[in-house]
Enzyme design. Structure first.
Site, PDB file in Angstrom:
ATOM      1  CB  THR A 347      -1.789  -7.919   4.257  1.00 41.87           C
ATOM      2  OG1 THR A 347      -3.052  -7.869   3.621  1.00 41.87           O
ATOM      3  CG2 THR A 347      -1.780  -9.028   5.288  1.00 41.87           C
ATOM      4  CG  HIS A 560      -8.378  -4.309 -34.980  1.00 45.94           C
ATOM      5  ND1 HIS A 560      -9.742  -4.286 -34.974  1.00 45.94           N
ATOM      6  CD2 HIS A 560      -7.981  -4.059 -33.707  1.00 45.94           C
ATOM      7  CE1 HIS A 560     -10.178  -4.038 -33.736  1.00 45.94           C
ATOM      8  NE2 HIS A 560      -9.111  -3.890 -32.954  1.00 45.94           N
ATOM      9  CD  GLU A 561      -4.497  -5.190 -32.217  1.00 39.46           C
ATOM     10  OE1 GLU A 561      -5.455  -5.986 -32.054  1.00 39.46           O
ATOM     11  OE2 GLU A 561      -4.309  -4.193 -31.501  1.00 39.46           O
ATOM     12  CG  HIS A 564      -6.329  -0.092 -31.525  1.00 39.13           C
ATOM     13  ND1 HIS A 564      -7.492   0.536 -31.183  1.00 39.13           N
ATOM     14  CD2 HIS A 564      -6.640  -1.410 -31.653  1.00 39.13           C
ATOM     15  CE1 HIS A 564      -8.488  -0.346 -31.080  1.00 39.13           C
ATOM     16  NE2 HIS A 564      -7.991  -1.528 -31.368  1.00 39.13           N
ATOM     17  CG  ASP A 638     -11.074  -2.170 -29.549  1.00 40.37           C
ATOM     18  OD1 ASP A 638     -10.301  -2.455 -28.606  1.00 40.37           O
ATOM     19  OD2 ASP A 638     -10.906  -2.543 -30.712  1.00 40.37           O
TER      20      ASP A 638
HETATM   21  N1  LIG Z   1       4.725  -1.794  -1.134  1.00 39.72           N
HETATM   22  C1  LIG Z   1       5.129  -3.096  -1.216  1.00 39.72           C
HETATM   23  N2  LIG Z   1       6.415  -3.355  -0.971  1.00 39.72           N
HETATM   24  C2  LIG Z   1       6.846  -4.629  -1.059  1.00 39.72           C
HETATM   25  N3  LIG Z   1       6.076  -5.703  -1.381  1.00 39.72           N
HETATM   26  C3  LIG Z   1       4.797  -5.471  -1.647  1.00 39.72           C
HETATM   27  C4  LIG Z   1       4.245  -4.156  -1.566  1.00 39.72           C
HETATM   28  N4  LIG Z   1       2.951  -4.235  -1.869  1.00 39.72           N
HETATM   29  C5  LIG Z   1       2.685  -5.541  -2.122  1.00 39.72           C
HETATM   30  N5  LIG Z   1       3.781  -6.274  -1.985  1.00 39.72           N
HETATM   31  C6  LIG Z   1       3.892  -7.720  -2.203  1.00 39.72           C
HETATM   32  O1  LIG Z   1       2.595  -8.197  -2.614  1.00 39.72           O
HETATM   33  C7  LIG Z   1       2.112  -9.172  -1.677  1.00 39.72           C
HETATM   34  C8  LIG Z   1       0.655  -8.909  -1.386  1.00 39.72           C
HETATM   35  O2  LIG Z   1       0.567  -7.693  -0.675  1.00 39.72           O
HETATM   36  P1  LIG Z   1      -0.592  -7.475   0.406  1.00 39.72           P
HETATM   37  O3  LIG Z   1      -1.305  -8.735   0.661  1.00 39.72           O
HETATM   38  O4  LIG Z   1      -0.029  -6.718   1.566  1.00 39.72           O
HETATM   39  O5  LIG Z   1      -1.540  -6.525  -0.423  1.00 39.72           O
HETATM   40  P2  LIG Z   1      -2.952  -6.081   0.062  1.00 39.72           P
HETATM   41  O6  LIG Z   1      -3.053  -4.617  -0.181  1.00 39.72           O
HETATM   42  O7  LIG Z   1      -3.205  -6.572   1.457  1.00 39.72           O
HETATM   43  O8  LIG Z   1      -3.817  -6.887  -0.934  1.00 39.72           O
HETATM   44  P3  LIG Z   1      -5.347  -7.189  -0.696  1.00 39.72           P
HETATM   45  O9  LIG Z   1      -6.021  -5.876  -0.564  1.00 39.72           O
HETATM   46  O10 LIG Z   1      -5.714  -7.973  -1.907  1.00 39.72           O
HETATM   47  O11 LIG Z   1      -5.374  -7.990   0.583  1.00 39.72           O
HETATM   48  C9  LIG Z   1       2.924  -8.988  -0.423  1.00 39.72           C
HETATM   49  O12 LIG Z   1       3.106 -10.228   0.232  1.00 39.72           O
HETATM   50  C10 LIG Z   1       4.233  -8.440  -0.916  1.00 39.72           C
HETATM   51  O13 LIG Z   1       5.107  -9.514  -1.262  1.00 39.72           O
HETATM   52 ZN   LIG Z   2      -8.948  -3.299 -30.993  1.00 37.61          ZN
END
Ligand SMILES: Nc1ncnc2c1ncn2[C@@H]1O[C@H](COP(=O)(O)OP(=O)(O)OP(=O)(O)O)[C@@H](O)[C@H]1O
Ligand SMILES: [Zn+2]
Length: 734
Positions: A347, A560-561, A564, A638
């Site tokens: 976005t 357990h941990e 791993h 696991d």
């Molecule tokens: N490459 C990037 N550089 C800087 N900020 C980023 C970057 N990727 C994500 N962010 C931060 O994460 C927030 C969400 O990113 P964005 O909504 O563009 O992801 P998206 O790929 O569209 O997610 P979705 O697929 O869930 O819609 C952005 O508002 C930004 O603040």
């Molecule tokens: Zn475990």
């Protein structure tokens, strides 16, 4: 002594007697006459010049002789002549009897009246042929001789409570007559009625009460009457008020109901998908512009995705200067598809394209287009494109494209599912490539998209937006660290190394969480400690310090941990250990986080098998240390993890000798033989992994024990500390 005075004296005597007779006053008080009756009573009926035996027919015209003009020459008549010494309420009858001998029932008075064929105004009139007592008095034979006296007595008597019988119902005729006579009488009574009554009758509603009181005072109305009048007035006033109140209340209620209905109507219209769509996408107020409305976003804001930025640069050029491209006859793609995991900046990139080219940005989410009302999605798409074309050049961004452009379901159950996507296809075909409208779609699942959408001429340009690598992560961390106060000792590179697979959004969240943690701890700035804390929180879940865990469970968790961790440490292709803790976090009682030293673009068979072995380490440790009867449920997640890896190896990655390189996407549709063969292969992989883990833990039983005890002591150990313990060195106390 002037007649007048005598009469007045009579009136005064009357008053005096009444004044001193509490009994009679009481009696008078009980006799309360409603206001309307009082008013009727005041209108001394028309003066009649009857002769004694004139037959009385109520519609006979009566000439009214105004009392004050009558000559006052008759001899004075005082009550004594009438054989009455003092006048009390009980004497009325005697007085009337003397004034009108034979008037009362039982005496056969020459009947002045017939059976009335037209119902009279009141029973009294029906019975006696007179409108009321006063006209009966006036018609008596005495009247002629002592008309003055009788008039005075009447006018005095007017102050007396009078028994007026009136019918409960009104005939139209009598109503007209009553109205007419009332208005005439009212006019007349203004002359005859004592002045205080005038004020009362002509009062303006506004100042009734005090004028009434004032009148009572100035006209020294007898005590007894004051209550009657006040009661009468109060009753009338209250009735009127109550009626007004009721009317007002019902008016108010009606208005309120109408108003609420109006609100519902407006809300319904706005919520109506058709209207709200039109409102959203056609009015300038609330068009489908990006709700987040980040101002002038440019490529500078997007870090760690250089390749994607380069591919989109030419789109920006086109939007800035479409002619340059049309002159050469080249065609730019109409639709660009951004593909990548959630939170990687798709976005943000689309906004950056619009920001770089400085054109409007129309935001719509694919899920918005699908409504339960048929046709709403299609109409929203039409409105969106209409608005965008009107504001070209511009960018239309459709997020979650897969939710509107998913593969079309050919089924009678969803006859309309194609409408929205068909509308989208039609709109995309509906404008020429160089019209200056660029459509950018984003999806996390490109495989879910309908093929018609991604054919050339539609979303024919695909840009991958992957998770950032260690270099990209370092850049993103620096970008967000610069927005907060952080200590110079912070090394974004180290954090970046420890956050393999983190998306941009997760890195932004990590920095934000560290800032909150520093603020909660009252720190001036963010240090590595806060960054590590928030990284662990994202990787392993928030700490649950409040959980009280008994020693036995703590010991089981520690072994357990450590199981791993030992497998991860002694298996060559396993991811390096980042941290081990027995502090409950999120849904788990303990956690071991592993981080590859750099980004793994592909994973080898050995790496996948190593991941399975690490997952088996927990259960194997419990079995070796506590015996098969004391293994716990804590290993369920696991086994889920190990089974998923084994299944992908067999059905996706062709890593099974027996099943070969074929992929099996929908195992439910496979033949039973194939299904059981797949299960068999998965089972073999898991059993072999279990055996390998058991071998390692038996071999390194001592280190296993040391590590478990260190965890019980320190609760959380990072990679370095784990290494020290496994090398048999002493950890310095923290
Ligand atoms: N490459 C990037 N550089 C800087 N900020 C980023 C970057 N990727 C994500 N962010 C931060 O994460 C927030 C969400 O990113 P964005 O909504 O563009 O992801 P998206 O790929 O569209 O997610 P979705 O697929 O869930 O819609 C952005 O508002 C930004 O603040
Ligand atoms: Zn475990």
């Amino acid at each position: 002594m002037e007649l007048n005075q005598t009469c007045h004296i009579t009136g005064v005597i009357t008053v005096i007697f009444l004044k001193f007779w509490p009994k009679s006053i009481k009696m008078i008080i009980h006799v309360t006459v409603p206001l309307s009756h009082l008013i009727n009573a005041f209108h001394s009926p028309k003066k009649t010049s009857f002769s004694a035996n004139t037959s009385v027919s109520q519609n006979q015209h009566r000439d009214v002789v105004p009392e004050r003009e009558a000559p006052c020459s008759e001899p004075a008549l005082n009550l004594r002549d009438l054989g009455i010494s003092e006048l009390r309420i009980g004497h009325i009858d005697q007085l009337i009897e003397n004034l009108l001998p034979g008037f009362y029932k039982g005496k056969n008075v020459s009947s002045h009246w017939h059976t009335s064929h037209v119902s009279a105004q009141s029973f009294f009139e029906n019975k006696y042929g007179y409108i009321d007592m006063f006209s009966a008095l006036r018609s008596s034979c005495l009247y002629r001789q002592h008309s003055r006296t009788i008039q005075n007595i009447c006018s005095d008597l007017q102050c007396w409570p009078v028994f007026i019988q009136s019918r409960g119902f009104k005939t139209l005729k009598s109503r007209t007559r009553r109205l007419q006579s009332t208005s005439e009488r009212l006019a007349e009574s203004q002359n005859t009625a004592p002045s205080f009554v005038k004020g009362f009758l002509l009062r303006d509603r506004g100042s009734d009460v005090e004028s009434l009181d004032k009148l009572m005072k100035t006209k020294n109305i007898p005590e007894a009457h004051q209550d009657a009048f006040k009661t009468g007035f109060a009753e009338g006033f209250l009735k009127a008020q109550a009626l007004t109140q009721k009317t007002n209340d019902s008016l108010r209620r009606t208005r309120l109901i109408l108003f609420v209905l109006l609100l519902f109507g407006i809300y319904g219209l706005l919520k109506n998908p058709f209207l709200s769509v039109r409102f959203r996408t056609t009015t300038g107020l609330d068009s489908a512009v990006d709700p987040v409305q980040m101002k002038n976003v440019t490529f500078e804001h997007v870090k760690g995705v250089e390749e994607a930025k380069q591919e989109l640069q030419e789109v920006v050029e086109f939007l800035k200067n479409p002619q340059k491209f049309t002159a050469l006859g080249g065609k730019l793609p109409k639709g660009i598809l951004l593909v990548g995991p959630p939170g990687t900046g798709k976005t943000l990139l689309a906004r950056a394209v619009a920001g770089e080219a400085d054109v409007p940005f129309y935001y719509a989410s694919g899920s918005e287009f699908d409504e339960m009302f048929v046709g709403v999605g299609a109409s929203r798409i039409r409105n969106l494109f209409r608005e965008a074309k009107a504001n070209a050049p511009c960018v239309i961004f459709i997020d979650e494209l897969d939710s509107v452009g998913g593969k079309r379901i050919e089924s009678p159950m969803h006859p309309y599912s194609r409408q929205t996507i068909n509308q989208l296809l039609a709109e995309m075909d509906g404008f020429k490539p160089n019209e200056g409208v660029i459509i950018i779609g984003a999806t996390n699942f490109p495989e879910a998209l309908d093929n018609a959408l991604i054919r050339p001429g539609r979303f024919d340009m695909q840009v991958t937006v992957p998770r950032p690598d260690v270099k990209g992560r370092t850049e993103i961390l620096k970008w967000y660290l610069n927005k907060i106060k952080f200590d110079k000792s912070v090394d974004p590179e180290i954090i970046a190394r420890g956050t393999v697979g983190f998306s941009g959004a997760e890195l932004e969240n990590l920095v934000n969480q560290a800032a909150l943690k520093a603020a909660v701890d009252g720190k001036e700035m963010v240090t590595m400690k806060e960054l590590e804390f928030s990284k662990d929180k994202i990787l392993m879940g928030p700490e649950r310090r409040s959980v009280e865990i008994d020693n036995k469970n703590k010991t089981i968790t520690a072994y357990h941990e450590s199981g791993h961790a030992i497998i991860a440490y002694y298996t060559k292709d396993a991811m390096p250990i980042n941290k081990a803790t027995i502090m409950p976090r999120g849904p788990t009682l303990g956690h071991v986080s592993l981080l590859p030293e750099n980004d793994r673009w592909n994973e080898t068979r050995a790496q996948l098998l190593a991941q399975m072995d690490v997952s088996m380490g927990g259960r194997v440790a419990e079995e070796l240390i506590f015996g098969t009867d004391h293994i716990t449920t804590g290993a369920s997640s696991d086994f889920d993890n190990a089974t998923k890896i084994a299944k992908r190896m067999v059905t996706k990655f062709g890593m099974s000798e027996k099943l070969g390189v074929m992929t099996y996407s929908d195992t439910a549709k496979l033949s039973p033989e194939t299904q059981s063969a797949i299960e068999q292969e998965i089972r073999i992989l898991l059993r072999e992994s279990y055996e390998r883990a058991k071998h390692i833990l038996k071999t390194h039983a001592k280190e296993h024990k040391n590590l478990a005890e260190a965890l019980l002591t320190y609760e959380t150990l990072d990679a370095k500390e784990i290494q020290i313990v496994l090398e048999g060195k002493k950890l310095e106390l923290r």
